[in-house]
Design an enzyme around this catalytic site. Structure first.
Site, PDB file in Angstrom:
ATOM      1  N   HIS A 164     -52.031  36.761 -28.724  1.00 46.69           N
ATOM      2  CA  HIS A 164     -50.746  36.566 -29.791  1.00 46.69           C
ATOM      3  C   HIS A 164     -49.827  37.083 -29.384  1.00 46.69           C
ATOM      4  O   HIS A 164     -48.545  35.950 -29.676  1.00 46.69           O
ATOM      5  CB  HIS A 164     -51.729  36.847 -30.875  1.00 46.69           C
ATOM      6  CG  HIS A 164     -51.308  36.293 -32.291  1.00 46.69           C
ATOM      7  ND1 HIS A 164     -50.843  35.283 -33.023  1.00 46.69           N
ATOM      8  CD2 HIS A 164     -50.768  36.830 -32.978  1.00 46.69           C
ATOM      9  CE1 HIS A 164     -50.281  35.117 -34.212  1.00 46.69           C
ATOM     10  NE2 HIS A 164     -49.748  35.745 -33.828  1.00 46.69           N
ATOM     11  N   HIS A 198     -45.483  35.198 -30.369  1.00 46.70           N
ATOM     12  CA  HIS A 198     -44.415  36.640 -30.962  1.00 46.70           C
ATOM     13  C   HIS A 198     -43.263  36.457 -29.896  1.00 46.70           C
ATOM     14  O   HIS A 198     -41.907  36.159 -30.153  1.00 46.70           O
ATOM     15  CB  HIS A 198     -44.198  37.839 -31.887  1.00 46.70           C
ATOM     16  CG  HIS A 198     -45.918  37.126 -32.514  1.00 46.70           C
ATOM     17  ND1 HIS A 198     -44.748  37.058 -34.095  1.00 46.70           N
ATOM     18  CD2 HIS A 198     -46.466  37.261 -32.808  1.00 46.70           C
ATOM     19  CE1 HIS A 198     -45.521  36.996 -34.841  1.00 46.70           C
ATOM     20  NE2 HIS A 198     -46.552  36.768 -34.261  1.00 46.70           N
ATOM     21  N   GLU A 214     -44.957  32.327 -38.425  1.00 49.13           N
ATOM     22  CA  GLU A 214     -46.021  32.481 -37.896  1.00 49.13           C
ATOM     23  C   GLU A 214     -46.778  31.039 -37.779  1.00 49.13           C
ATOM     24  O   GLU A 214     -47.371  30.381 -37.243  1.00 49.13           O
ATOM     25  CB  GLU A 214     -47.504  33.382 -38.855  1.00 49.13           C
ATOM     26  CG  GLU A 214     -47.466  35.126 -38.933  1.00 49.13           C
ATOM     27  CD  GLU A 214     -47.290  35.162 -37.492  1.00 49.13           C
ATOM     28  OE1 GLU A 214     -47.986  34.578 -36.446  1.00 49.13           O
ATOM     29  OE2 GLU A 214     -47.661  36.952 -37.723  1.00 49.13           O
ATOM     30  N   SER A 252     -49.856  30.511 -30.213  1.00 53.09           N
ATOM     31  CA  SER A 252     -51.013  30.722 -29.308  1.00 53.09           C
ATOM     32  C   SER A 252     -52.278  30.817 -29.725  1.00 53.09           C
ATOM     33  O   SER A 252     -53.025  31.315 -28.685  1.00 53.09           O
ATOM     34  CB  SER A 252     -50.305  32.463 -29.841  1.00 53.09           C
ATOM     35  OG  SER A 252     -50.833  32.769 -31.175  1.00 53.09           O
TER      36      SER A 252
HETATM   37 FE   LIG Z   1     -48.578  37.046 -35.182  1.00 54.06          FE
END
Ligand SMILES: [Fe+2]
Length: 296
Positions: free
Chosen positions: A175, A180, A221, A240
């Site tokens: 993730h 990110h 997000e 992700s």
């Molecule tokens: Fe996150």
């Protein structure tokens, strides 16, 4: 792989629970972390837990600015990384925004082996000046968000348990890196992360922090935008997770009203049924920028 084979693990794929652990009264400490719960996929695997502890110790002993030590991944764990990319690459082609796809090319992440954080961080830093620093697990939202103001993304280093390659109940290296780190290789997205951190630093109340955490959730997000007549993802939680990207097509899309997003609750344990959709990458950037600069 057929959709039917993927359905079960994908349906239980995760969102990032970091902002929801919000407890403004908790001490702001990057080393106070959440423990594995008994229903965690790796809870009964002593070897996995021992490795998680070793990796956690690397983070606990880490001092800001040092080179990040390498994590001891096993061959089985590199296999988990490969399985994640196999599911994600076709999903990215269909559902990721152009800026994200460009950043994936820019970072040249390996698909066969889990990259070490120091390598990923160096790549991101060359693109936008942002760095990754290790934390042992979930940290308090204020600690996590305020570090963004310094251009530092606090990042976990362990990978999810091999029994569930497409599911993790908590943020892991997949993730952090695929979501990110890739988006932080984008100058405009890195800039938004930085001003999120600055806005959080200016907040003094739990309520103000919670509102910003929600905006972070629905943008950094789980943000989506329109591009070429289609809805595309720029949020790390979507990008992700192949399951989230698939579910995104069935979400209720609301106008890009950040005031409304700051008052909208969400459930981090399930696919997101509501998303706030911007008209373009540029209008998303402008709206978030203006909203954050208005925070007193
Ligand atoms: Fe996150």
């Amino acid at each position: 792989m057929k959709t039917t084979e993927l359905r079960q693990p994908l349906l239980s794929d995760h969102g990032d629970m970091r902002p929801v652990a919000a407890d403004a009264s908790a001490p702001a400490d990057r080393n106070s972390i959440v423990q594995l719960s008994p229903d965690h996929p790796g809870f009964r695997d002593a070897e996995y837990r021992a490795r998680r502890n070793r990796i956690a110790r690397l983070a606990l002993e880490y001092r800001a600015g040092e080179t990040v030590p390498d994590a001891p991944y096993t061959e089985e764990e590199h296999g988990v990384w490969r399985a994640i990319w196999r599911a994600l690459e076709p999903a990215h082609e269909r559902h990721a925004c152009a800026e994200y796809l460009e950043c994936v090319r820019r970072l040249e992440l390996p698909r066969e082996r889990i990259p070490q954080m120091r390598q990923v961080s160096a790549g991101v830093e060359a693109c936008s000046g942002f760095r990754l620093e290790p934390v042992a697990g979930l940290v308090e939202p204020r600690v996590f968000l305020e570090s963004l103001a310094r251009g530092v993304f606090l990042s976990t280093q362990y990978i999810r348990h091999h029994s569930s390659p497409l599911y993790t109940p908590e943020p892991d290296v997949a993730h952090e890196v695929v979501g990110h780190a890739v988006t932080l290789a984008s100058e405009p997205l890195a800039e938004l992360n930085r001003i999120f951190g600055e806005a959080v630093r200016r907040t003094r109340t739990a309520e103000a922090l919670e509102r910003l955490s929600r905006v972070y959730w629905f943008t950094v997000e789980f943000g989506v935008l329109r591009e070429g007549g289609e809805v595309k993802a720029y949020g790390a939680g979507l990008l992700s997770s192949a399951g989230e990207l698939e579910a995104m097509r069935h979400a209720e899309l609301r106008p890009f009203d950040l005031e409304a997003a700051s008052r909208t609750d969400y459930d981090p344990t399930d696919f997101q049924p509501v998303l706030f959709c911007a008209d373009s990458f540029e209008s998303m950037y402008r709206a978030i920028h203006e909203f954050l600069l208005r925070i007193p």
